[in-house]
Design an enzyme around this catalytic site. Structure first.
Site, PDB file in Angstrom:
ATOM      1  N   SER A 138       0.858  -1.186   0.000  1.00  0.00           N
ATOM      2  CA  SER A 138       0.000   0.000   0.000  1.00  0.00           C
ATOM      3  C   SER A 138       0.894   1.235   0.000  1.00  0.00           C
ATOM      4  O   SER A 138       2.050   1.184   0.452  1.00  0.00           O
ATOM      5  CB  SER A 138      -0.882  -0.004   1.254  1.00  0.00           C
ATOM      6  N   TYR A 148      -0.386  -0.885  10.565  1.00  0.00           N
ATOM      7  CA  TYR A 148      -0.724  -1.170   9.171  1.00  0.00           C
ATOM      8  C   TYR A 148       0.369  -0.652   8.238  1.00  0.00           C
ATOM      9  O   TYR A 148       0.903  -1.388   7.410  1.00  0.00           O
ATOM     10  CB  TYR A 148      -2.073  -0.554   8.798  1.00  0.00           C
TER      11      TYR A 148
END
Length: 257
Positions: A138, A148
């Protein structure tokens, strides 16, 4: 016909990879936790494109799930030519608001599973002198945004490092770093998306098209949109302290509601 194995295949980017690869004539091994949904997906892709679609139910947050998928990508009699490590999720809440068990589960799926499956696939592929691995990360990997972002940063560094180590072996590795993509990701995490500007959203099928083109070109990093390429270029030259503040504010604005 070549065979591709896709984790997290039943939705979002994983489903887009499955659609595109099936349309291109690749047989598939579809991996997810929902057996019924996997069966429906396999039947649809088989009927539409005439390819063979095998299903493998596995939870990559468990050792048993990782071992089952690792065994499949290591099977030399039924070789996997392309591995797409797409499975992943987000946790709702800021650091210390998220239970430690959920944080560790995220690291299991995003890091340990990627490490073990990439290693199993690359070993088998190197023996044949060909193959590819796409690890989905990402653009959060380039921003200071908690577990994350840290887990996705690990995926970026790991993939590019392994790509260098295996250069010349016939095995290609690439990490895919999209921005906001219209998938079930935010809904599953309980995150609000109303505040995200329309221009920041990407289409999953277009992301996959760009990713496969970059893989064919031999790139080890794919950021599949000019807008996000520009944003990440700015992020690279922005002081980390300032970037952290901007990232935190953006997370509160565009993240969990």
């Amino acid at each position: 016909m070549t065979t591709a194995l896709i984790t997290g295949s039943t939705s979002g980017i994983g489903a887009a990879f499955a659609r595109r690869l099936a349309a291109d004539g690749h047989n598939l091994v579809l991996v997810a936790r929902d057996t019924a949904r996997l069966g429906e997906q396999a039947t649809e892709l088989h009927d539409r494109h005439g390819i063979e679609a095998e299903v493998l139910t596995a939870d990559l947050a468990t050792d048993e799930g990782i071992e089952a998928v690792a065994a499949r990508v290591s099977d030399r009699k039924h070789a996997v030519d392309l591995l797409v490590n797409n499975a992943g999720f987000g946790n709702k809440g800021l650091y210390l608001d998220v239970p430690m068990a959920d944080e560790l589960r995220m690291l299991k799926v995003h890091c340990e599973a990627v490490l073990r499956l990439t290693s199993a696939a690359a070993e088998s592929m190197r023996g044949r002198g060909r193959g590819g691995v796409v690890n989905v990360a990402s653009t959060a990997a380039f921003l200071p945004r908690g577990t994350y972002g840290a887990s996705k940063a690990w995926v970026v560094q790991f993939t590019q490092g392994v790509a260098r180590d295996l250069a010349g072996s016939g095995v290609r590795l690439m990490v895919l770093c999209p921005g906001f993509v219209r998938t079930e990701f935010h809904e599953r995490a309980g995150m609000g998306t109303d505040g995200i500007p329309g221009w920041m959203w990407l289409d999953a099928d277009k992301v996959v098209t760009a990713a496969l083109a970059d893989l064919a070109r031999g790139k080890s990093l794919s950021i599949p949109d000019p807008r996000y390429k520009a944003l990440m270029g700015v992020a690279k030259v922005t002081p980390r302290g300032l970037l952290g503040g901007v990232s935190s504010k953006a997370g509160r604005r565009y993240g969990p509601k």
